[in-house]
Design an enzyme around this catalytic site. Structure first.
Site, PDB file in Angstrom:
ATOM      1  N   ARG A 195       7.804  -5.827  -0.416  1.00 45.26           N
ATOM      2  CA  ARG A 195       7.127  -5.159  -1.581  1.00 45.26           C
ATOM      3  C   ARG A 195       6.638  -6.227  -2.379  1.00 45.26           C
ATOM      4  O   ARG A 195       5.369  -6.000  -2.839  1.00 45.26           O
ATOM      5  CB  ARG A 195       8.344  -4.447  -2.584  1.00 45.26           C
ATOM      6  CG  ARG A 195       8.757  -3.334  -1.854  1.00 45.26           C
ATOM      7  CD  ARG A 195       9.976  -2.889  -2.592  1.00 45.26           C
ATOM      8  NE  ARG A 195      10.842  -3.588  -2.807  1.00 45.26           N
ATOM      9  CZ  ARG A 195      11.891  -3.604  -3.929  1.00 45.26           C
ATOM     10  NH1 ARG A 195      11.843  -2.511  -4.573  1.00 45.26           N
ATOM     11  NH2 ARG A 195      12.706  -4.343  -4.027  1.00 45.26           N
ATOM     12  N   ASN A 223      10.883   0.845  -1.744  1.00 42.90           N
ATOM     13  CA  ASN A 223      11.491   0.933  -0.538  1.00 42.90           C
ATOM     14  C   ASN A 223      12.053   2.394  -0.457  1.00 42.90           C
ATOM     15  O   ASN A 223      12.354   3.214  -1.434  1.00 42.90           O
ATOM     16  CB  ASN A 223      12.775   0.191  -0.669  1.00 42.90           C
ATOM     17  CG  ASN A 223      12.529  -1.233  -0.419  1.00 42.90           C
ATOM     18  OD1 ASN A 223      11.722  -1.642   0.298  1.00 42.90           O
ATOM     19  ND2 ASN A 223      13.423  -2.192  -1.205  1.00 42.90           N
TER      20      ASN A 223
END
EC number: 3.6.1.7
Length: 92
Positions: free
Chosen positions: A19, A37
């Protein structure tokens, strides 16, 4: 012309700074959208930008950061722009 993509990435993509790396790459390409996620262990991205901006980003998504192991990338182009103002990490 601004494009909108929905991207799902599977493999070893959580716990490997995917990320944070996605945020860096997207910002460097002046893309907008978000990354998060998913509960099933995958990563979900919505991103908007020009075709030229997207080219490098989509190529990077197939590789990811150094510790990642990308097994599958599903890309869907959407016709509904969200007009995101920046790129961010969404925390669940």
């Amino acid at each position: 012309m601004i494009l909108h993509y929905k991207i799902n990435i599977r493999g070893r993509v959580q716990g490997v700074f995917f990320r944070a790396s996605t945020l860096e790459v997207a910002k460097s390409l002046n893309l907008s959208g978000f990354v998060k996620n998913e509960p099933d262990g995958s990563l979900y991205i919505e991103v908007e930008g020009t075709r030229d901006q997207m080219e490098g980003f989509l190529k990077w998504c197939h590789k990811g950061p150094q510790l990642a192991s990308v097994k599958e990338v599903r890309i869907t182009q959407s016709s509904s722009l969200q007009n995101y103002q920046n790129f961010r990490i969404v925390r669940n």
